[in-house]
Design an enzyme around this catalytic site. Structure first.
Site, PDB file in Angstrom:
ATOM      1  CD  GLU A  24      -6.408  -0.758   7.097  1.00 53.97           C
ATOM      2  OE1 GLU A  24      -5.409  -0.266   6.539  1.00 53.97           O
ATOM      3  OE2 GLU A  24      -7.498  -0.191   7.169  1.00 53.97           O
TER       4      GLU A  24
ATOM      5  CD  GLU B 202      -2.620   1.369   2.542  1.00 56.73           C
ATOM      6  OE1 GLU B 202      -3.367   2.365   2.687  1.00 56.73           O
ATOM      7  OE2 GLU B 202      -2.531   0.468   3.400  1.00 56.73           O
TER       8      GLU B 202
ATOM      9  CD  GLU C 166      -6.041   0.959   0.181  1.00 54.99           C
ATOM     10  OE1 GLU C 166      -6.296   1.821   1.058  1.00 54.99           O
ATOM     11  OE2 GLU C 166      -5.148   0.108   0.311  1.00 54.99           O
TER      12      GLU C 166
ATOM     13  CG  ASN D 147      -6.955   7.087  -0.026  1.00 51.55           C
ATOM     14  OD1 ASN D 147      -7.785   6.291   0.392  1.00 51.55           O
ATOM     15  ND2 ASN D 147      -7.133   8.395   0.031  1.00 51.55           N
TER      16      ASN D 147
ATOM     17  CG  ASP E   3      -8.972   1.814   3.143  1.00 48.30           C
ATOM     18  OD1 ASP E   3      -8.630   0.800   3.789  1.00 48.30           O
ATOM     19  OD2 ASP E   3      -8.404   2.907   3.252  1.00 48.30           O
TER      20      ASP E   3
END
Length: 856
Positions: free
Chosen positions: A507, A329, A420, A388, A450
Site C-alpha cells: 500500500e 479497500e 484487515e 478494517n 495490515d
C-alpha cells in the site's frame, strides 16, 4: 572468549558428565539434579542462561512439572528447552512440546547431534534478539527516532488518564563544537545530554534521540516548567563539554489532544524550541494549540452516523503482474454539514479511544457487503473488498456472529470480505487476537495482516497467527524502495511470504519507481495514489464496468501468472525407487518434487533448478558421486548456499557425524517413518530461513536507513576487513556546510532529500570497492583504496566538492567541505578520522567549500 551458558537438568550423574564433556569446549555448563534445583539456578542465572537441556524423568520434581512452572514465569519463559528422551517416540515428543519444549533429542547422546541442535536453537533465539539493534541509538543508547514514536504511542494509549508533555531540545551551535573540538568531543557531549534526559525522565516517561543534536522525551507532567530549570540544564551540559559555548533551546508541547499524530506533537515541540532561536536568556518555549476540537467531534459522532454523514470510499487494489483490478479497500469518510470532509487521521484515533470505532466499523462492514451484493446483481466481476477490524472489535464477544450475519444478510461468501488486522493489535493481547482470528478464518473469512513492517512484533505475529495476506506498511514501502536494489529486506519478506504461501499487498505506492521495484521482487498486489486515489462507490463501480468485458482474459492472465511463479522444489536423491515414491507422495502438496537415482543426476538437478530448490533429501550412499560429494558441492557453490540438506543412510554414528560436519542440516537413519522425515524437513527449512533472516538483519544493522550507505557499525566492519594490498588509503571526511540551516528553514524532509542526493553523488564519483559511510547527521566518510599520491587524493576530494557546488548552483544542494588523510599503512580508523577531521577544520578555516589534505 565469552561462552554462552547452558543449564543441564539430569538426575543421572553419568549422563550429566557426558553432556558436560560434549558441551564444555563451546559453552559454560551449569548442572542440576532435578527440577527444583534447576529452578533455583534459573532464579540466580536467569539473564545468563541461553538454553536448557532437560531430562523428563527425575526425582523430587520431574521435567514436565519444571516446564510448566518455568513457562508460566515471565523471567524464564523465553529460554529455549531441549528435552532429552530415552527414545525417539512421538508420545514423549508431543507431551514435551505441549508443555513448552522447543525441541527434543534421544538418548544415548550423539555429540554432533547435541551440538548441532544446541547451536541451531541458540541462533534462532539470538536472531530474534537482533531486532533490538534497530530500536536503539548506537551512540547514546536511547530509543531511535522511529522506535521512540512507537513506544511513545503505546505509552499514551496505555495511560489515557495521565498528563504528558513532549520535550525536545536543539543545540544551536553543535556544528561549531564539532568543528572546533572534533567529532569525539561532540559524541561525548551527546552522550552526556542522553544521561541528563534519562535522569530527568527517571522512569516517568521515555527518551529518544532524533537527528544529530536533537533529543526528545515524553514525560509525565509533574511540575510547572521555568526558565531557570532549563538554564541550569544548559550550564550542566556546557560543563560536560569542557566549554561554555553550548547554547541549547528547549520546546515543550502539552499532550492535551491525543488525536494529534504523535509525530506532529514532536514537530510542534521542536517548533517551539526553534521559535526562540537566537534569543539570549530565553531557554524554553511552550507550544500553545487552541484548535482543540475533541469535544465537538465526540458530541457529533452519534448524530453523524444516524444522519448519513459517514460514507464509504473505496481504494482500488491492482494485480501488479498485469495491472488488472483485483479488489479494493473500504475506507471511511466524514462529510460534516458545517466542517466539510474531515481527515480520518483526526477522528479515527479519537473513536478508537472512546469506543465509537466499533459502531463505525460495523457500519463499514454492512455498507461494503451491500455494495458487493449490488455489483453481483448487476453482473459485474465478483471481487473481494478489505475492511478494517479495529482492536476494540477483537474484544467484542459477538464479533464472529455479527460478521456472519452481515455476509449472510447479503448472500455473500465470507471469502468476499477480507479482514484487515493491524499488527499493533497483536502487541496488546496476542492470545485473544489469535483465538479470534482462528475462529474467523475457520468460517471462511480471508485474514490480512495490515501495516506489516511498522513494528517488529509483526515477526511474532507471522509465526503464530493464521494469515492469508501480508499488507506492507506504507512508510515501510516508501523507505525500502528508496534503497538500492541489493539492499533492504523487501526481497527477504517476499521469500518469506512465498515460503508461507501468503500473498503480498503493497500500500501507499506513489511513484512508477516504487511500482517497478515491487514488480521486480515479485509482489502480488499494490494500491496507492500512483494507481488510483480512494473514490466513492459509484466511481468504483465504473471501474468494474470497464473490466466486465475482460473476464476471460483476466482468468488466462492469472493462470499464466501462476505458471510464471512455480512452486519451490524438493529434490529427493536416493537409489531406492520405492523410497523416492514415498517421499514424493508425502510432499506433493507442499513442493514440486524432483527425483534423482544417483549422484550424477542429483548434481544435474541442482544445476538446473538451483534457484528453486528449497530442500534436498540426500542419500549418502548414492552411486557415482556419493552423497558426501554432493554435500561438498552444496557448501562450496554460493549460488545454492541456502539449500537445506537432510542426509539419509543406515543408522551409523560415523556417517551421521561426518554429514553434519560437512554442512548437512540434519541426519535421519534408515529405516524411518515418513512423519519423522517431514518433521525434520520442516525444521531444517525453518532454520535455513532464519539464517537468511539473520544475514538480512546484519546487513540492515550496518546500513544508514536514509541513504543506504554504511552507518558507523558498518563502516567499522568494512575497515576491519581491509587487507594490506588495499593500501595506500585515502580517508575523506565530508561535511554538508549548511544542512542545519536547510532543516530549520525548510524542514527535515527537505534536509533528508539533500542528504540522499549527496549520497548518490558520492556513489557516482567513487568505485564500487570504496567504502562509503554516513558517519553522522551531516558528516560522511569515504575511504578510497590504492590512492598512490597525496596529489591524487587531494584532486579527488576537490573534484567531489566542485561537483557539489555545481549541483547546488541553483540553491538546490548544500555545499560541502572536506578533509583528507592518505596513509600507506592500515592505521586505526579512529586515528585516520581524527586526522581527516583536523584537515576538515583547516579547510573550513581557509577554504570553505573545498578540500584540504592532512600533513604532518
Amino acid at each position: 572468549m565469552i561462552y554462552k551458558t547452558i543449564l543441564v537438568v539430569e538426575d543421572n550423574e553419568i549422563n550429566r558428565t557426558m553432556l558436560n564433556t560434549i558441551l564444555a569446549d563451546q559453552y559454560q555448563v551449569l548442572e542440576a539434579e532435578n527440577g527444583e534445583e534447576a529452578l533455583s539456578l534459573l532464579e540466580r542465572y536467569k539473564d545468563e542462561i541461553s538454553l536448557i537441556l532437560l531430562d523428563l524423568v527425575m526425582p523430587v520434581m520431574d521435567g514436565y512439572t519444571f516446564l510448566s512452572i518455568m513457562k508460566s514465569t515471565p523471567d524464564y519463559a523465553t529460554i529455549p528447552v531441549i528435552v532429552t528422551t530415552q527414545n525417539d517416540g512421538e508420545t514423549d515428543e508431543v507431551a514435551a512440546l505441549a508443555h513448552g519444549a522447543t525441541d527434543f533429542v534421544a538418548k544415548p547422546y550423539k555429540p554432533q547431534v547435541i551440538l548441532h541442535r544446541v547451536a541451531s536453537i541458540i541462533n534462532l533465539r539470538e536472531t530474534a534478539a537482533m531486532v533490538n539493534q534497530f530500536q536503539y541509538d548506537r551512540l547514546t543508547g536511547l530509543y531511535s527516532k522511529e522506535f521512540f514514536y512507537r513506544k511513545a504511542k503505546e505509552l499514551l494509549a496505555q495511560n489515557p488518564q495521565k498528563r504528558y508533555d513532549v520535550i525536545c531540545s536543539d543545540i544551536e551551535n553543535f556544528k561549531l563544537i564539532n568543528d572546533v573540538f572534533g567529532i569525539p568531543a561532540g559524541d561525548r557531549l551527546l552522550c552526556g545530554i542522553a544521561r541528563l534526559y534519562t535522569r530527568m525522565v527517571n522512569g516517568r516517561g521515555l527518551c529518544g534521540r532524533f537527528n544529530a543534536d536533537q533529543f526528545v522525551c515524553l514525560l509525565e507532567h509533574s511540575w510547572e516548567y521555568s526558565n531557570e530549570m532549563f538554564r541550569n540544564a544548559e550550564i550542566e551540559i556546557s560543563a560536560m563539554s569542557n566549554t561554555r559555548s553550548v547554547s541549547m533551546k528547549w520546546g515543550v508541547f502539552a499532550v492535551v489532544d491525543r488525536t494529534i499524530p504523535f509525530e506532529q506533537m514532536c514537530d510542534r515541540a521542536l517548533l517551539a524550541a526553534r521559535s526562540i532561536k537566537g534569543q539570549y536568556g530565553k531557554y524554553f518555549a511552550t507550544y500553545d494549540d487552541k484548535l482543540l476540537r475533541e469535544q465537538a467531534i465526540t458530541d457529533g459522532m452519534e448524530a453523524a452516523l444516524k444522519e448519513g454523514q459517514f460514507v464509504i470510499y473505496l481504494q482500488p487494489k491492482y494485480r501488479i503482474q498485469d495491472y488488472q483490478l483485483a479488489g479494493a479497500e473500504a475506507l471511511i469518510r466524514w462529510n460534516h454539514p458545517e466542517w466539510g470532509f474531515q481527515s480520518p487521521a483526526e477522528f479515527i484515533p479519537l473513536f478508537e479511544k472512546n469506543g465509537f470505532i466499533t459502531k463505525l466499523d460495523q457500519f463499514v462492514w454492512d455498507r461494503t457487503c451491500a455494495a458487493l451484493r449490488s455489483w453481483d446483481d448487476k453482473g459485474l466481476p465478483a471481487i473481494a473488498v478489505s475492511v478494517n477490524v479495529s482492536r476494540a472489535d477483537i474484544y467484542n464477544a459477538n464479533l464472529t456472529d455479527f460478521l456472519m450475519n452481515t455476509v449472510n444478510k447479503y448472500g455473500l461468501s465470507p471469502s468476499r470480505l477480507h479482514l484487515e488486522i493491524t499488527e499493533s493489535a497483536y502487541t496488546e493481547d496476542p492470545n485473544q487476537i489469535i483465538e479470534t482470528v482462528v475462529s474467523l478464518r475457520n468460517l471462511g473469512f480471508i485474514i490480512e495482516m495490515d501495516d506489516f513492517g511498522s513494528g517488529y512484533s509483526s515477526l511474532n505475529m507471522l509465526n503464530q497467527m493464521p494469515l492469508d495476506i501480508l499488507k506492507l506498511d506504507m512508510k515501510f514501502i516508501q523507505s525500502e524502495t528508496a534503497k538500492p536494489n541489493k539492499q533492504g529486506i523487501l526481497r527477504f519478506i517476499m521469500g518469506l511470504a512465498r515460503w508461507m504461501k501468503l500473498s503480498v499487498v503493497a500500500e501507499g505506492v506513489e511513484t512508477p519507481e516504487q511500482m517497478e521495484r515491487l514488480r521486480e521482487i515479485g509482489c502480488d498486489y499494490a494500491q496507492g495514489y500512483y494507481m488510483a486515489r480512494p473514490m466513492p462507490c459509484d466511481q468504483f463501480e465504473e471501474l468494474l464496468r470497464e473490466q466486465a468485458g475482460s473476464g476471460e482474459q483476466a482468468e488466462e492472465t492469472e493462470e499464466s501468472q501462476q505458471e510464471d511463479c512455480p512452486r519451490q522444489i524438493l529434490l529427493i536423491a536416493d537409489e531406492d525407487e520405492t523410497y523416492r515414491g514415498q517421499v514424493r507422495e508425502l510432499f506433493k502438496d507442499q513442493f514440486e518434487v524432483v527425483e534423482a537415482a544417483d549422484g550424477e543426476a542429483a548434481l544435474g538437478c541442482i544445476a538446473d533448478y538451483e534457484s528453486r530448490i528449497g530442500a534436498v533429501v540426500l542419500s549418502l550412499t548414492l552411486s557415482g558421486p556419493d552423497g558426501f560429494s554432493v554435500l561438498e558441492i552444496l557448501q562450496r557453490e554460493k549460488a545454492v548456499w541456502n539449500i537445506c540438506a537432510i542426509a539419509t543412510a543406515s543408522a551409523d554414528a560415523g556417517m551421521e557425524e561426518r554429514a553434519l560436519e560437512m554442512g548437512a542440516d540434519d541426519f535421519t537413519g534408515k529405516p524411518h517413518t515418513m512423519k519423522s522425515l517431514k518433521r525434520r524437513v520442516t525444521r531444517a527449512l525453518r532454520a535455513t530461513q532464519t539464517r537468511e533472516w539473520s544475514l538480512e538483519l546484519q546487513q540492515e544493522a550496518s546500513r544508514d536507513y536514509l541513504t543506504g550507505l554504511l552507518n558507523r557499525r558498518g563502516f567499522q566492519a568494512a575497515m576491519d576487513s581491509l587487507r594490506k594490498e588495499d593500501a595506500p588509503l585515502a580517508l575523506y571526511l565530508f561535511d554538508l556546510d549548511n544542512l542545519k540551516s536547510i532543516n530549520d528553514t525548510f524542514g527535515h524532509a527537505e534536509g533528508d532529500r539533500h542528504i540522499r542526493q549527496f549520497a548518490q553523488l558520492l556513489r557516482s564519483h567513487t568505485r564500487e570497492s570504496d567504502i562509503l559511510s554516513r558517519y553522522g547527521g551531516d558528516e560522511f566518510v569515504v575511504v578510497m583504496k590504492q590512492m598512490k599520491t597525496d596529489e591524487a587524493a587531494l584532486k579527488k576530494g576537490e573534484e567531489i566538492c566542485r561537483a557539489i557546488r555545481e549541483m547546488g548552483a541553483g540553491g538546490n544542494l548544500a555545499a560541502c567541505t572536506a578533509g583528507v588523510v592518505r596513509r600507506n599503512e592500515l592505521d586505526s580508523s579512529e586515528e585516520l578520522i581524527e586526522r581527516a577531521d583536523q584537515a576538515l577544520y583547516q579547510a573550513k578555516k581557509n577554504n570553505k567549500g573545498g578540500c584540504s589534505l592532512w600533513r604532518k
